[in-house]
Design a protein around this motif. Structure first.
Motif, PDB file in Angstrom:
ATOM      1  N   ALA A 190      30.418  52.058  45.689  1.00  0.00           N
ATOM      2  CA  ALA A 190      30.095  52.569  47.026  1.00  0.00           C
ATOM      3  C   ALA A 190      29.965  51.412  48.016  1.00  0.00           C
ATOM      4  O   ALA A 190      30.432  51.495  49.157  1.00  0.00           O
ATOM      5  CB  ALA A 190      28.805  53.388  46.980  1.00  0.00           C
ATOM      6  N   GLU A 191      29.351  50.305  47.569  1.00  0.00           N
ATOM      7  CA  GLU A 191      29.195  49.130  48.446  1.00  0.00           C
ATOM      8  C   GLU A 191      30.549  48.529  48.788  1.00  0.00           C
ATOM      9  O   GLU A 191      30.811  48.160  49.934  1.00  0.00           O
ATOM     10  CB  GLU A 191      28.312  48.073  47.765  1.00  0.00           C
ATOM     11  CG  GLU A 191      26.838  48.428  47.825  1.00  0.00           C
ATOM     12  CD  GLU A 191      25.963  47.440  47.046  1.00  0.00           C
ATOM     13  OE1 GLU A 191      26.512  46.508  46.424  1.00  0.00           O
ATOM     14  OE2 GLU A 191      24.729  47.633  47.075  1.00  0.00           O
ATOM     15  N   SER A 235      20.837  50.744  57.586  1.00  0.00           N
ATOM     16  CA  SER A 235      21.861  49.880  58.174  1.00  0.00           C
ATOM     17  C   SER A 235      23.205  50.608  58.228  1.00  0.00           C
ATOM     18  O   SER A 235      23.389  51.672  57.620  1.00  0.00           O
ATOM     19  CB  SER A 235      22.024  48.625  57.321  1.00  0.00           C
ATOM     20  OG  SER A 235      22.643  48.968  56.090  1.00  0.00           O
ATOM     21  N   ALA A 236      24.145  49.988  58.962  1.00  0.00           N
ATOM     22  CA  ALA A 236      25.506  50.522  59.041  1.00  0.00           C
ATOM     23  C   ALA A 236      26.077  50.708  57.636  1.00  0.00           C
ATOM     24  O   ALA A 236      26.617  51.772  57.295  1.00  0.00           O
ATOM     25  CB  ALA A 236      26.377  49.570  59.859  1.00  0.00           C
ATOM     26  N   ALA A 237      25.942  49.666  56.800  1.00  0.00           N
ATOM     27  CA  ALA A 237      26.495  49.753  55.440  1.00  0.00           C
ATOM     28  C   ALA A 237      25.841  50.902  54.664  1.00  0.00           C
ATOM     29  O   ALA A 237      26.531  51.693  54.015  1.00  0.00           O
ATOM     30  CB  ALA A 237      26.291  48.431  54.706  1.00  0.00           C
ATOM     31  N   GLU A 238      24.490  51.008  54.745  1.00  0.00           N
ATOM     32  CA  GLU A 238      23.809  52.077  54.000  1.00  0.00           C
ATOM     33  C   GLU A 238      24.253  53.459  54.475  1.00  0.00           C
ATOM     34  O   GLU A 238      24.347  54.393  53.679  1.00  0.00           O
ATOM     35  CB  GLU A 238      22.284  51.944  54.129  1.00  0.00           C
ATOM     36  CG  GLU A 238      21.680  50.758  53.389  1.00  0.00           C
ATOM     37  CD  GLU A 238      21.770  50.879  51.869  1.00  0.00           C
ATOM     38  OE1 GLU A 238      21.719  49.833  51.203  1.00  0.00           O
ATOM     39  OE2 GLU A 238      21.901  51.993  51.335  1.00  0.00           O
ATOM     40  N   ASN A 239      24.532  53.579  55.776  1.00  0.00           N
ATOM     41  CA  ASN A 239      25.007  54.867  56.290  1.00  0.00           C
ATOM     42  C   ASN A 239      26.333  55.269  55.646  1.00  0.00           C
ATOM     43  O   ASN A 239      26.626  56.457  55.517  1.00  0.00           O
ATOM     44  CB  ASN A 239      25.143  54.821  57.810  1.00  0.00           C
ATOM     45  CG  ASN A 239      23.898  55.320  58.529  1.00  0.00           C
ATOM     46  OD1 ASN A 239      23.704  56.523  58.682  1.00  0.00           O
ATOM     47  ND2 ASN A 239      23.040  54.395  58.954  1.00  0.00           N
ATOM     48  N   VAL A 240      27.132  54.286  55.261  1.00  0.00           N
ATOM     49  CA  VAL A 240      28.423  54.585  54.628  1.00  0.00           C
ATOM     50  C   VAL A 240      28.266  54.714  53.109  1.00  0.00           C
ATOM     51  O   VAL A 240      29.009  55.427  52.443  1.00  0.00           O
ATOM     52  CB  VAL A 240      29.461  53.491  54.991  1.00  0.00           C
ATOM     53  CG1 VAL A 240      30.833  53.829  54.432  1.00  0.00           C
ATOM     54  CG2 VAL A 240      29.541  53.327  56.516  1.00  0.00           C
ATOM     55  N   ILE A 241      27.260  54.027  52.560  1.00  0.00           N
ATOM     56  CA  ILE A 241      27.041  54.036  51.107  1.00  0.00           C
ATOM     57  C   ILE A 241      26.356  55.329  50.647  1.00  0.00           C
ATOM     58  O   ILE A 241      26.717  55.928  49.632  1.00  0.00           O
ATOM     59  CB  ILE A 241      26.180  52.803  50.693  1.00  0.00           C
ATOM     60  CG1 ILE A 241      27.005  51.515  50.864  1.00  0.00           C
ATOM     61  CG2 ILE A 241      25.652  52.930  49.274  1.00  0.00           C
ATOM     62  CD1 ILE A 241      26.183  50.235  50.788  1.00  0.00           C
ATOM     63  N   LEU A 242      25.364  55.796  51.426  1.00  0.00           N
ATOM     64  CA  LEU A 242      24.535  56.915  50.968  1.00  0.00           C
ATOM     65  C   LEU A 242      25.312  58.182  50.613  1.00  0.00           C
ATOM     66  O   LEU A 242      25.048  58.785  49.564  1.00  0.00           O
ATOM     67  CB  LEU A 242      23.430  57.212  51.995  1.00  0.00           C
ATOM     68  CG  LEU A 242      22.320  56.154  52.023  1.00  0.00           C
ATOM     69  CD1 LEU A 242      21.379  56.372  53.206  1.00  0.00           C
ATOM     70  CD2 LEU A 242      21.532  56.144  50.715  1.00  0.00           C
TER      71      LEU A 242
END
Ligand code: ATP
Ligand code: MG
Length: 230
Positions: free
Chosen positions: A123-124, A104-111
């Motif tokens: 990170a979240e 997801s968009a969020a995971e792309n920024v969190i990873l």
């Protein structure tokens, strides 16, 4: 310039294309970007903007010349040192965003933040903040294929900012955005860069955005020439 976040010195780069010889794209390109400085990179299509940004972002190697990030000479650094500099010191927004399609968009920024050792909760929270700043709070759970081109570009921007880099390198970060959204994303970019003291080098074909940056560098015959309007 010792306080430069990015220094490129006399960079040469060519591509070999079979028998007829090679194209010399960069022919002694030099630049120094200070903390908090936002620099526009302008040039016609094919002049070598992406080539220069990829070398500055340690995604490609120069044939000659020196690359320093945060004062550290990384020109001939080993893969591991380049990878860690890319993760910690460099935020890169690609011309064609390169998001991870299965996340997801969020995971792309969190990873990238997890890869840098941040706890997931932090990170979240940072991902939510960054996506909110570019108007994507209601798209955080969408995968890239479920987002418009401009929305994907805004996720790519949030991802590049995730690890609070020393230098932001952006290849046409507002190229797929309508003028109003481009202004919002660019304003966010400027305030984040200025708040954190990072430097930024931004390739753009948009003269209005270029005019709002601290300096305008034009690529001419493989070199960078200062074209800031005075
Ligand atoms: N891998 C490659 N092999 C051969 N030639 C290449 C390669 N990558 C780029 N080039 C050539 O180098 C030149 C510079 O390309 P580059 O992508 O840096 O231009 P650009 O300024 O980013 O253009 P645009 O505004 O269209 O994105 C072009 O003429 C291109 O054809
Ligand atoms: Mg390009």
């Amino acid at each position: 310039m010792s306080d430069a976040v990015l220094e490129l010195d006399a960079i040469e780069k060519g591509y070999k294309l079979g028998k007829p010889g090679e194209i010399r794209v960069l022919r002694g390109a030099s630049i120094a970007i200070a903390r908090g400085e936002v620099v526009a990179l302008v040039a016609p299509s094919g002049a070598g903007k992406s080539t220069l940004l990829h070398i500055a972002g340690l995604l490609d190697s120069a044939d000659a010349g020196t690359v320093r990030i945060g004062g550290q000479d990384l020109t001939r650094a080993k893969d591991r040192a380049r990878t860690s500099a890319r993760r910690q010191a460099i935020g890169f927004i690609y011309q064609f965003h390169h998001l991870l399609p299965e996340f997801s968009a969020a995971e792309n920024v969190i990873l990238p933040q997890l890869a840098d050792g941040l706890p997931r909760a932090e990170a979240e929270a940072r991902a939510a903040d960054l996506l909110g700043r570019v108007g994507l709070e209601n798209r955080a759970g969408h995968r890239p294929s479920e987002l418009s081109g401009g929305e994907q570009q805004r996720v790519a921007f949030s991802r590049a900012m995730a690890n609070k880099p020393l230098i932001l390198l952006a290849d046409e970060p507002t190229g797929n955005l309508d003028p109003a959204t481009a202004t919002v994303v660019f304003d966010t970019l400027l305030s984040l860069v200025r708040d954190t003291g990072m430097g930024a080098l931004i390739a753009t074909h948009n003269p209005d955005l270029a005019a709002r940056m601290d300096r305008v560098l034009r690529m001419e015959a493989g070199q960078l020439v200062d074209r800031t309007a005075t």
